[in-house]
Each structure stands twice: as C-alpha cells, then as structure tokens.
Write a protein that holds these residues in place. Structure first.
Motif, mmCIF file in Angstrom:
data_model
loop_
_atom_site.group_PDB
_atom_site.id
_atom_site.type_symbol
_atom_site.label_atom_id
_atom_site.label_comp_id
_atom_site.label_asym_id
_atom_site.label_seq_id
_atom_site.Cartn_x
_atom_site.Cartn_y
_atom_site.Cartn_z
ATOM 1 N N SER A 1 -6.140 -60.993 0.983
ATOM 2 C CA SER A 1 -5.217 -61.772 0.153
ATOM 3 C C SER A 1 -3.928 -60.982 -0.048
ATOM 4 O O SER A 1 -3.933 -59.749 0.029
ATOM 5 N N GLU A 7 -10.197 -59.571 -14.515
ATOM 6 C CA GLU A 7 -10.095 -60.930 -13.981
ATOM 7 C C GLU A 7 -10.493 -61.898 -15.088
ATOM 8 O O GLU A 7 -11.079 -61.502 -16.092
ATOM 9 N N CYS A 40 -6.915 -58.656 -10.763
ATOM 10 C CA CYS A 40 -7.657 -59.507 -9.833
ATOM 11 C C CYS A 40 -7.356 -60.975 -10.107
ATOM 12 O O CYS A 40 -6.320 -61.301 -10.662
ATOM 13 N N ASP A 41 -8.249 -61.867 -9.727
ATOM 14 C CA ASP A 41 -7.950 -63.294 -9.812
ATOM 15 C C ASP A 41 -7.996 -63.806 -11.252
ATOM 16 O O ASP A 41 -8.941 -63.525 -11.985
ATOM 17 N N HIS A 61 -8.092 -67.247 -12.393
ATOM 18 C CA HIS A 61 -8.225 -68.617 -11.894
ATOM 19 C C HIS A 61 -7.927 -69.653 -12.973
ATOM 20 O O HIS A 61 -8.519 -69.630 -14.053
ATOM 21 N N SER A 99 -1.764 -56.062 -7.825
ATOM 22 C CA SER A 99 -2.278 -57.365 -8.214
ATOM 23 C C SER A 99 -2.581 -58.199 -6.983
ATOM 24 O O SER A 99 -2.037 -57.963 -5.902
ATOM 25 N N GLY A 100 -3.471 -59.171 -7.158
ATOM 26 C CA GLY A 100 -3.776 -60.101 -6.083
ATOM 27 C C GLY A 100 -5.156 -59.986 -5.474
ATOM 28 O O GLY A 100 -5.481 -60.714 -4.531
ATOM 29 N N GLN A 126 -8.928 -60.597 -4.638
ATOM 30 C CA GLN A 126 -9.836 -61.735 -4.753
ATOM 31 C C GLN A 126 -11.198 -61.255 -5.251
ATOM 32 O O GLN A 126 -12.192 -61.206 -4.513
ATOM 33 N N HIS A 138 -13.560 -64.917 -10.403
ATOM 34 C CA HIS A 138 -13.707 -66.368 -10.268
ATOM 35 C C HIS A 138 -12.750 -66.888 -9.195
ATOM 36 O O HIS A 138 -11.829 -67.657 -9.458
ATOM 37 N N SER A 139 -12.976 -66.456 -7.971
ATOM 38 C CA SER A 139 -12.061 -66.770 -6.880
ATOM 39 C C SER A 139 -12.860 -67.116 -5.633
ATOM 40 O O SER A 139 -14.074 -66.942 -5.580
ATOM 41 N N ASN A 178 -14.899 -64.451 -3.264
ATOM 42 C CA ASN A 178 -15.216 -63.574 -4.385
ATOM 43 C C ASN A 178 -15.816 -62.298 -3.787
ATOM 44 O O ASN A 178 -16.967 -62.288 -3.360
#
Length: 307
Positions: free
Chosen positions: A166, A208, A239-240, A242, A272-273, A275, A278-279, A282
């Motif tokens: 990602s 996250e 992290c994610d 969502h 950042s970024g 995955q 809750h992605s 995962n």
C-alpha cells in the motif's frame, strides 16, 4: 527477553475462542474450513456458540475457554474468532502463570488488543495482531494477502512491509527500531490507568481504528499524548483508519490535520498507510518482535514472531 512461541506444523491442533462478542456462525464455519485446508485440526471453545447480550457467553465461560486452550497440551495456537467487545471484562481474572507455563501462539486484533496488552504486560510472550476467523477469513471475498498472513505461523520468517502492499507516507522522517507494540487505538486508550497500561518506552507504536469520527481520533490521540505514550515511543506506525469520517459533525478536521497536530510535534520517525487492522488486506504482525522503521526507504522490517 521475549519468548517466541513455537511455529505450527501440519497436523497441529489450534484452539478457536470468542473472548469478546459472539461470531457469526456461518462465517466461523467457513473460516474453520480454511484452517483445515492449511492442514490444521481445530478445537472450538464452548463459548463460541453462546450469546449473553453482546457477549459470547458469560465472563466466566469466555475466561474458561481462554484458560482451557492455553492449558491443553494438544493445542498449539489460540486464534480468536472475532472482536466486538468484552475482553477488558476478563483481563483481570486471567491466570498469567498459565500462559507462562504454556507459551503458544495467540492471534487476533480489534477488541483483542486489550488481551494483547495484558499478555505483553504480564508475560514475555510474542503475540500476533492478525486477521480473525468470523470477521475476516469467513467473508466471501478475502484478500489473498490477508490469508497469506497465516503463513507466519508455519515458518520463521521476517517481514518487510513496503509500498508493494500500500502507499506509504513519511509523516516524520528518520529511522527507529524497537519492539512492536499497539493495536486498536480505542482499546489502547482504555488500558491507561489500569494494570495493563500500554508501555511504549523505546518501542514502535502502531495504531489503527474503525468507524471513529475524526474528533474522537483527536480525543484519543490527545489522551495518549498527555499520558506520555507518544513521546515515549521510538517511532510511530499509522495504520488503517477504516471509515473514520465525519458523521455527526459536518465541520471537521481531517485525519491528516489531526496527525499533524499530534504526531509531527513529537518528532519521532513516523510512517502512515500500513494495511494493518480493519483493512483489506489485513496484514498480521507479531507484537513484541523487534522492528526497524526507515521512512526514507518507506519500509518496516520485522523479525520473526515464532521460533
């Protein structure tokens, strides 16, 4: 010294528990079939099929499953069916000597974050922040990398997370190394002031969340900041987050603005970024394992979580 649990091999038995909310039966069944395709035998905790309001059985029933799976010598890993809510209710009642005497793989995320923090605080066992059965693997359309995360349990493998998975953004430039610690932001905040308070000193903190409005993310990061958890960290992994968008409030700061308010002033290397959480995909990571963060290369290297 951290203890890495023993890796799995074909034919091993894994225990499935629901220490928080009840799993969706059909999705759990589908996920169990996936575990069997991996060559594993599956033992399901009794509380997994029970409902007590928003909980998978009473606290006593969920706690009994937790202890039983760790005590059972035939069970080589304990995998959580889903999150939801409820792990904080049983944390103080856990017999951590049972975990120390029977160290094995423990796997889950979301509400399971509270159990991760408790285990990290009271034992030296590396645990896994990874996709769960009913809430991830049991879905019809599961990302291949989500499933691939389970391979970490079968081999002593290092991870290198890059932009191949990602897009990553350097929030604060630099390099940092240390043990990985963290999980769901809302759950991490609930550990503050408890016997299981997150310890970020010299560690790589990852966070996250899901379905939290920006002002709530703001509030939780402010709480971590005032508790010294951001300044104590060696580096930070964002992290994610969502569906963390404005809902009640039409006027809002963006997540990027909130990160700039709290993360940038700390001056700790931050990317950042990822995955993670809750992605989809995962990506599972071992909590307590050593990691190396390099914002210039935009990568996170992690040592194996099993031995």
């Amino acid at each position: 010294m951290k203890i890495a649990p023993q890796k799995l091999k074909t034919g091993d038995t894994v225990g499935v528990i629901a220490p928080a909310s009840p799993p969706v039966a059909e999705k759990l069944d589908a996920a169990v079939q996936y575990l069997k395709k991996l060559g594993l035998r599956v033992k399901i905790g009794r509380a997994s099929g029970k409902k007590h309001g928003y909980l998978a059985g009473t606290d006593e029933e969920r706690l009994r499953d937790f202890h039983d799976m760790f005590q059972d010598p035939s069970v080589k890993a304990v995998i959580c069916a889903c999150g939801g809510y409820g792990t904080g209710r049983i944390a103080e009642k856990i017999d951590f000597d049972v975990i120390k005497s029977h160290p094995k793989i423990f796997w889950g995320y979301s509400d399971i974050t509270f159990l991760h923090m408790a285990i990290q605080k009271r034992t030296n066992l590396i645990t896994f922040h990874g996709p769960m059965l009913s809430s991830d693997i049991g879905k019809e359309d599961v990302h291949p990398l989500t499933k691939q995360s389970f391979q970490q349990l079968f081999q002593k493998m290092s991870l290198t997370l890059t932009e191949d998975v990602s897009p990553l953004e350097a929030v604060v430039k630099g390099k940092a190394k240390g043990e990985l610690i963290g999980g769901n932001l809302a759950l991490l905040v609930t550990t503050l002031g408890t016997p299981f308070e997150i310890d970020t000193r010299g560690k790589l903190l990852f966070i996250e969340d899901i379905d939290e409005e920006p002002y709530k993310i703001d509030r939780m990061l402010n709480h971590l900041k005032m508790a010294g958890k951001l300044s104590d960290a060696a580096g930070i992994l964002l992290c994610d987050f969502h569906d963390c968008i404005p809902k009640k409030r039409s006027e809002s700061l963006t997540l990027k603005e909130i990160i700039e308010d709290y993360i940038v002033p700390e001056g700790k290397p931050a990317l950042s970024g990822f995955q993670i959480g809750h992605s989809s995909p995962n990506i599972a990571i071992p909590i307590g394992a050593e990691g190396m963060l390099d914002t210039e290369k935009k990568q996170l290297m992690i040592e194996p979580g099993v031995s």
